[in-house]
Design a protein around this motif. Sequence first.
Motif, PDB file in Angstrom:
ATOM      1  N   VAL A  41       0.850  -1.191   0.000  1.00  0.00           N
ATOM      2  CA  VAL A  41       0.000   0.000   0.000  1.00  0.00           C
ATOM      3  C   VAL A  41       0.881   1.235   0.000  1.00  0.00           C
ATOM      4  CG1 VAL A  41      -1.779   1.291   1.214  1.00  0.00           C
ATOM      5  CG2 VAL A  41      -1.815  -1.224   1.242  1.00  0.00           C
ATOM      6  N   GLU A  42       0.760   2.018  -1.069  1.00  0.00           N
ATOM      7  CA  GLU A  42       1.523   3.262  -1.172  1.00  0.00           C
ATOM      8  C   GLU A  42       0.756   4.416  -0.535  1.00  0.00           C
ATOM      9  OE1 GLU A  42       2.064   1.120  -5.252  1.00  0.00           O
ATOM     10  OE2 GLU A  42       0.421   1.564  -3.850  1.00  0.00           O
ATOM     11  N   SER A  43       1.502   5.380  -0.040  1.00  0.00           N
ATOM     12  CA  SER A  43       0.910   6.603   0.495  1.00  0.00           C
ATOM     13  C   SER A  43       1.912   7.732   0.355  1.00  0.00           C
ATOM     14  CB  SER A  43       0.502   6.422   1.965  1.00  0.00           C
ATOM     15  OG  SER A  43       1.634   6.141   2.757  1.00  0.00           O
ATOM     16  N   GLY A  44       1.431   8.959   0.550  1.00  0.00           N
ATOM     17  CA  GLY A  44       2.325  10.103   0.532  1.00  0.00           C
ATOM     18  C   GLY A  44       2.279  10.940  -0.726  1.00  0.00           C
ATOM     19  N   GLY A  45       1.505  10.502  -1.706  1.00  0.00           N
ATOM     20  CA  GLY A  45       1.393  11.286  -2.925  1.00  0.00           C
ATOM     21  C   GLY A  45       0.579  12.554  -2.704  1.00  0.00           C
ATOM     22  N   GLY A  46       0.561  13.408  -3.720  1.00  0.00           N
ATOM     23  CA  GLY A  46      -0.206  14.634  -3.615  1.00  0.00           C
ATOM     24  C   GLY A  46       0.223  15.651  -4.641  1.00  0.00           C
ATOM     25  N   LEU A  47      -0.212  16.879  -4.427  1.00  0.00           N
ATOM     26  CA  LEU A  47       0.101  17.994  -5.320  1.00  0.00           C
ATOM     27  C   LEU A  47       1.195  18.842  -4.683  1.00  0.00           C
ATOM     28  CD1 LEU A  47      -0.553  19.815  -7.775  1.00  0.00           C
ATOM     29  CD2 LEU A  47      -2.297  20.908  -6.338  1.00  0.00           C
ATOM     30  N   VAL A  48       2.221  19.135  -5.447  1.00  0.00           N
ATOM     31  CA  VAL A  48       3.339  19.918  -4.932  1.00  0.00           C
ATOM     32  C   VAL A  48       3.835  20.844  -6.045  1.00  0.00           C
ATOM     33  CG1 VAL A  48       5.063  18.176  -5.554  1.00  0.00           C
ATOM     34  CG2 VAL A  48       5.538  19.774  -3.692  1.00  0.00           C
ATOM     35  N   GLN A  49       4.383  21.980  -5.661  1.00  0.00           N
ATOM     36  CA  GLN A  49       4.943  22.894  -6.648  1.00  0.00           C
ATOM     37  C   GLN A  49       6.326  22.422  -7.085  1.00  0.00           C
ATOM     38  OE1 GLN A  49       4.840  26.847  -4.922  1.00  0.00           O
ATOM     39  NE2 GLN A  49       2.855  27.253  -5.860  1.00  0.00           N
ATOM     40  N   ALA A  50       6.704  22.821  -8.261  1.00  0.00           N
ATOM     41  CA  ALA A  50       8.033  22.499  -8.764  1.00  0.00           C
ATOM     42  C   ALA A  50       9.090  22.982  -7.772  1.00  0.00           C
ATOM     43  CB  ALA A  50       8.263  23.136 -10.123  1.00  0.00           C
ATOM     44  N   GLY A  51      10.080  22.138  -7.542  1.00  0.00           N
ATOM     45  CA  GLY A  51      11.119  22.430  -6.569  1.00  0.00           C
ATOM     46  C   GLY A  51      10.832  21.884  -5.182  1.00  0.00           C
ATOM     47  N   GLY A  52       9.611  21.433  -4.979  1.00  0.00           N
ATOM     48  CA  GLY A  52       9.219  20.911  -3.679  1.00  0.00           C
ATOM     49  C   GLY A  52       9.626  19.468  -3.475  1.00  0.00           C
ATOM     50  N   SER A  53       9.199  18.926  -2.343  1.00  0.00           N
ATOM     51  CA  SER A  53       9.567  17.560  -1.962  1.00  0.00           C
ATOM     52  C   SER A  53       8.344  16.775  -1.501  1.00  0.00           C
ATOM     53  CB  SER A  53      10.596  17.583  -0.811  1.00  0.00           C
ATOM     54  OG  SER A  53      11.781  18.229  -1.188  1.00  0.00           O
ATOM     55  N   LEU A  54       8.427  15.481  -1.688  1.00  0.00           N
ATOM     56  CA  LEU A  54       7.452  14.545  -1.150  1.00  0.00           C
ATOM     57  C   LEU A  54       8.181  13.282  -0.733  1.00  0.00           C
ATOM     58  CD1 LEU A  54       4.450  14.641  -3.691  1.00  0.00           C
ATOM     59  CD2 LEU A  54       4.401  15.426  -1.319  1.00  0.00           C
ATOM     60  N   ASN A  96       7.149  -9.453  -8.294  1.00  0.00           N
ATOM     61  CA  ASN A  96       6.021 -10.374  -8.187  1.00  0.00           C
ATOM     62  C   ASN A  96       4.758  -9.712  -7.642  1.00  0.00           C
ATOM     63  OD1 ASN A  96       8.752 -11.892  -7.487  1.00  0.00           O
ATOM     64  ND2 ASN A  96       7.403 -13.355  -8.504  1.00  0.00           N
ATOM     65  N   TYR A  97       4.943  -8.636  -6.887  1.00  0.00           N
ATOM     66  CA  TYR A  97       3.802  -8.004  -6.215  1.00  0.00           C
ATOM     67  C   TYR A  97       3.845  -6.503  -6.448  1.00  0.00           C
ATOM     68  CZ  TYR A  97       4.225 -12.484  -3.867  1.00  0.00           C
ATOM     69  OH  TYR A  97       4.345 -13.830  -3.612  1.00  0.00           O
ATOM     70  N   TRP A  98       2.657  -5.928  -6.606  1.00  0.00           N
ATOM     71  CA  TRP A  98       2.548  -4.505  -6.917  1.00  0.00           C
ATOM     72  C   TRP A  98       1.481  -3.845  -6.058  1.00  0.00           C
ATOM     73  CZ3 TRP A  98       5.451  -2.007 -10.712  1.00  0.00           C
ATOM     74  CH2 TRP A  98       6.251  -2.840 -11.479  1.00  0.00           C
ATOM     75  N   GLY A  99       1.738  -2.585  -5.733  1.00  0.00           N
ATOM     76  CA  GLY A  99       0.719  -1.799  -5.073  1.00  0.00           C
ATOM     77  C   GLY A  99      -0.226  -1.167  -6.084  1.00  0.00           C
ATOM     78  N   GLN A 100      -1.209  -0.442  -5.569  1.00  0.00           N
ATOM     79  CA  GLN A 100      -2.222   0.177  -6.417  1.00  0.00           C
ATOM     80  C   GLN A 100      -1.770   1.513  -6.987  1.00  0.00           C
ATOM     81  OE1 GLN A 100      -5.244  -1.261  -7.351  1.00  0.00           O
ATOM     82  NE2 GLN A 100      -4.146  -2.994  -6.485  1.00  0.00           N
ATOM     83  N   GLY A 101      -0.763   2.096  -6.411  1.00  0.00           N
ATOM     84  CA  GLY A 101      -0.229   3.346  -6.916  1.00  0.00           C
ATOM     85  C   GLY A 101      -0.725   4.557  -6.138  1.00  0.00           C
ATOM     86  N   THR A 102       0.073   5.611  -6.174  1.00  0.00           N
ATOM     87  CA  THR A 102      -0.288   6.875  -5.554  1.00  0.00           C
ATOM     88  C   THR A 102       0.067   8.001  -6.529  1.00  0.00           C
ATOM     89  OG1 THR A 102      -0.063   8.264  -3.571  1.00  0.00           O
ATOM     90  CG2 THR A 102       1.930   7.142  -4.328  1.00  0.00           C
ATOM     91  N   GLN A 103      -0.835   8.958  -6.659  1.00  0.00           N
ATOM     92  CA  GLN A 103      -0.662  10.024  -7.642  1.00  0.00           C
ATOM     93  C   GLN A 103       0.257  11.117  -7.093  1.00  0.00           C
ATOM     94  OE1 GLN A 103      -2.095  10.470 -10.919  1.00  0.00           O
ATOM     95  NE2 GLN A 103      -0.615  12.167 -10.953  1.00  0.00           N
ATOM     96  N   VAL A 104       1.215  11.498  -7.914  1.00  0.00           N
ATOM     97  CA  VAL A 104       2.077  12.649  -7.622  1.00  0.00           C
ATOM     98  C   VAL A 104       1.894  13.647  -8.756  1.00  0.00           C
ATOM     99  CG1 VAL A 104       4.444  13.461  -7.426  1.00  0.00           C
ATOM    100  CG2 VAL A 104       3.752  11.330  -6.304  1.00  0.00           C
ATOM    101  N   THR A 105       1.522  14.869  -8.402  1.00  0.00           N
ATOM    102  CA  THR A 105       1.346  15.920  -9.397  1.00  0.00           C
ATOM    103  C   THR A 105       2.224  17.102  -9.024  1.00  0.00           C
ATOM    104  OG1 THR A 105      -0.952  15.249  -9.769  1.00  0.00           O
ATOM    105  CG2 THR A 105      -0.301  17.426 -10.551  1.00  0.00           C
ATOM    106  N   VAL A 106       3.063  17.506  -9.969  1.00  0.00           N
ATOM    107  CA  VAL A 106       3.983  18.615  -9.744  1.00  0.00           C
ATOM    108  C   VAL A 106       3.561  19.762 -10.651  1.00  0.00           C
ATOM    109  CG1 VAL A 106       6.380  19.351  -9.696  1.00  0.00           C
ATOM    110  CG2 VAL A 106       5.799  16.957  -9.252  1.00  0.00           C
ATOM    111  N   SER A 107       3.210  20.870 -10.043  1.00  0.00           N
ATOM    112  CA  SER A 107       2.765  22.029 -10.813  1.00  0.00           C
ATOM    113  C   SER A 107       3.938  22.959 -11.084  1.00  0.00           C
ATOM    114  CB  SER A 107       1.674  22.782 -10.059  1.00  0.00           C
ATOM    115  OG  SER A 107       2.172  23.289  -8.844  1.00  0.00           O
ATOM    116  N   SER A 108       3.864  23.633 -12.221  1.00  0.00           N
ATOM    117  CA  SER A 108       4.968  24.532 -12.603  1.00  0.00           C
ATOM    118  C   SER A 108       4.741  25.943 -12.086  1.00  0.00           C
ATOM    119  CB  SER A 108       5.097  24.554 -14.126  1.00  0.00           C
ATOM    120  OG  SER A 108       3.877  24.952 -14.704  1.00  0.00           O
TER     121      SER A 108
END
Length: 124
Positions: free
Chosen positions: A5-18, A112-124
């Motif tokens: 299970v992935e977590s921690g994704g989100g929307l961040v500005q360019a130059g930021g961190s996640l 062999n095993y994969w999570g469902q994924g988490t979205q990361v969006t980086v805005s300019s």
Amino acid sequence: QVQLVESGGGLVQAGGSLRLSCAASERTFSRYTMGWFRQGPGKEREFVAAIRRSADSSYLSNSVKGRFSISRDNAKSTAYLQMNSLKPEDTAVYYCAAGYGWLQVTTEDEYNYWGQGTQVTVSS
């Protein structure tokens, strides 16, 4: 069967961190090579990073080297992807994966095993 299970994704500005986390359901987490892949809009899934079972070796794709790092905490059955200096082209769904090998860690077939994924969006 390992569940990831992935977590921690989100929307961040360019130059930021996640920091992304990948929590595994098994206490035998230390058996697995852990990898991160991503799939951007209209693109194929690509390798990002991998770390060996004992964390004594890791590998990063050229596109993220120097900006991202991978780590793991076997006691917590969790892998991490620290992403710094993010760019709009890093926008993607990020997937973690677990496998038994190391020789071809940049390929999906190694896992062999994969999570469902988490979205990361980086805005300019």
